[in-house]
Design an enzyme around this catalytic site. Structure first.
Site, mmCIF file in Angstrom:
data_model
loop_
_atom_site.group_PDB
_atom_site.id
_atom_site.type_symbol
_atom_site.label_atom_id
_atom_site.label_comp_id
_atom_site.label_asym_id
_atom_site.label_seq_id
_atom_site.Cartn_x
_atom_site.Cartn_y
_atom_site.Cartn_z
ATOM 1 N N ASN A 10 0.872 -1.178 0.000
ATOM 2 C CA ASN A 10 0.000 0.000 0.000
ATOM 3 C C ASN A 10 0.906 1.225 0.000
ATOM 4 O O ASN A 10 1.500 1.559 1.013
ATOM 5 C CB ASN A 10 -0.879 -0.044 1.260
ATOM 6 C CG ASN A 10 -1.720 1.203 1.413
ATOM 7 O OD1 ASN A 10 -1.806 2.022 0.500
ATOM 8 N ND2 ASN A 10 -2.348 1.345 2.571
ATOM 9 N N TRP A 11 0.991 1.852 -1.163
ATOM 10 C CA TRP A 11 1.950 2.960 -1.299
ATOM 11 C C TRP A 11 1.442 4.260 -0.683
ATOM 12 O O TRP A 11 2.184 5.236 -0.604
ATOM 13 C CB TRP A 11 2.288 3.178 -2.783
ATOM 14 C CG TRP A 11 3.099 2.076 -3.398
ATOM 15 C CD1 TRP A 11 3.475 0.892 -2.813
ATOM 16 C CD2 TRP A 11 3.646 2.049 -4.720
ATOM 17 N NE1 TRP A 11 4.219 0.140 -3.690
ATOM 18 C CE2 TRP A 11 4.341 0.822 -4.869
ATOM 19 C CE3 TRP A 11 3.623 2.930 -5.796
ATOM 20 C CZ2 TRP A 11 4.989 0.464 -6.039
ATOM 21 C CZ3 TRP A 11 4.271 2.580 -6.970
ATOM 22 C CH2 TRP A 11 4.949 1.357 -7.094
ATOM 23 N N GLU A 96 -6.666 4.826 7.811
ATOM 24 C CA GLU A 96 -6.435 6.244 7.485
ATOM 25 C C GLU A 96 -7.656 6.843 6.797
ATOM 26 O O GLU A 96 -7.947 8.026 6.961
ATOM 27 C CB GLU A 96 -5.167 6.386 6.629
ATOM 28 C CG GLU A 96 -3.918 6.162 7.468
ATOM 29 C CD GLU A 96 -2.749 5.530 6.735
ATOM 30 O OE1 GLU A 96 -2.720 5.560 5.491
ATOM 31 O OE2 GLU A 96 -1.849 4.989 7.422
ATOM 32 N N GLY A 233 2.872 -1.225 4.281
ATOM 33 C CA GLY A 233 2.937 0.202 3.992
ATOM 34 C C GLY A 233 4.372 0.626 3.729
ATOM 35 O O GLY A 233 4.914 0.404 2.645
ATOM 36 N N GLY A 234 5.008 1.209 4.738
ATOM 37 C CA GLY A 234 6.358 1.768 4.602
ATOM 38 C C GLY A 234 7.340 0.869 3.861
ATOM 39 O O GLY A 234 8.043 1.326 2.945
HETATM 40 P P1 PGA Z 1 2.911 0.120 7.684
HETATM 41 O O1 PGA Z 1 1.465 0.376 7.049
HETATM 42 O O2 PGA Z 1 3.430 -1.156 7.100
HETATM 43 O O3 PGA Z 1 3.727 1.323 7.273
HETATM 44 O O4 PGA Z 1 2.718 0.038 9.164
HETATM 45 C C1 PGA Z 1 0.562 -0.671 6.840
HETATM 46 C C2 PGA Z 1 -0.713 -0.159 6.243
HETATM 47 O O5 PGA Z 1 -1.135 0.961 6.575
HETATM 48 O O6 PGA Z 1 -1.351 -0.839 5.419
#
Ligand code: PGA
Length: 252
Positions: A10-11, A96, A233-234
């Site tokens: 997930n960018w 989010e 994510g990151g």
């Molecule tokens: P993260 O994000 O790996 O940066 O904790 C995960 C996500 O929000 O899907």
């Protein structure tokens, strides 16, 4: 039941078109048999991503979609538009979106229904805040999120849902849930699906974990019985980190 693992990046709101193209060109060289790889670039990069990955197994996913087919909804994108550029999957209900864009369970259930009606695959996210866990409301909260978000789906439609459990306190914080916490919540979620749809369907639904999955913890997480991969994510923004998480899923 042998469920194929998924590693989905997930960018979020990252990557210009040039950065996106560069990362995709590297990702397209990853070769694994036993993992479904997905990436979710921003809307603006989706079309190009689809064309760059046309001969690859990597699937392009949208980060959001609107519930209406078309009309006066400035700034929004419909399922039909996504499908018209070759995007057939979408993330719905990310924390989010819930938190910063006020997407309630009701809004999310409409989005899920609309996406499923358009034959999209939906990665549906659920997760509790730290305060909810500390007050021991986390199981109840996840139950509400699942039951309302996926409320109107029949036995065929639910098969197009991938669930992502992402404790909000673990997203982007470097604080991962421990393996016990992850397994017990995944088992609980599978149980909820089982209550409504029965054993066979609950045994085939894939449940991803998300929240600070990194190369150093991915393997332990992916080995858990009810974990079928991760929403990253990151670490999905860095080619080597993402590749190593994919490899962890491939070996588990
Ligand atoms: P993260 O994000 O790996 O940066 O904790 C995960 C996500 O929000 O899907």
């Amino acid at each position: 039941m042998n469920r194929k693992k998924i590693v989905a990046g997930n960018w979020k709101m990252n990557m210009t078109i040039d950065q996106s193209n560069e990362l995709i060109n590297k990702l397209s060289l990853i070769s694994v048999n036993d993992v479904e790889i997905k990436i979710a670039p921003s809307f603006i990069n989706l079309h190009k991503a689809v064309s760059l990955l046309i001969n690859s197994e990597i699937e392009v996913v949208a980060q959001n979609v609107h519930s209406e087919e078309r009309g006066a909804f400035t700034g929004e994108v419909s399922n039909e538009m996504l499908k018209s550029i070759g995007v057939n999957s979408v993330i719905i209900g990310h924390s989010e979106r819930r938190k910063f864009f006020n997407e309630t369970d009701d809004v999310l259930s409409k989005k899920v229904k609309a996406a499923i009606n358009n034959s999209m695959i939906v990665i549906f996210c659920v997760g509790e805040e730290l305060s909810e866990r500390e007050s021991r409301n986390h199981f109840e909260l996840i139950k509400t999120q699942i039951n309302s978000g996926l409320s109107d789906l029949n036995n065929d439609e639910i098969k197009n849902i991938i669930i992502a459990y992402e404790p909000v306190w673990a997203i982007g914080t470097g604080m991962t849930a421990n393996t016990e916490q992850i397994q017990e919540m995944h088992e609980f979620i599978r149980g909820l699906i089982c209550e409504k749809y029965g054993d066979d369907i609950s045994a085939m639904i894939r449940i991803l974990y998300g929240g600070s999955v990194k190369p150093n913890n991915a393997k332990d997480i992916f080995l858990l019985r009810d974990v079928d991969g991760g929403l990253i994510g990151g670490a999905s923004l860095n080619f080597y980190d993402f590749q190593s998480i994919v490899n962890a899923a491939n070996g588990s």
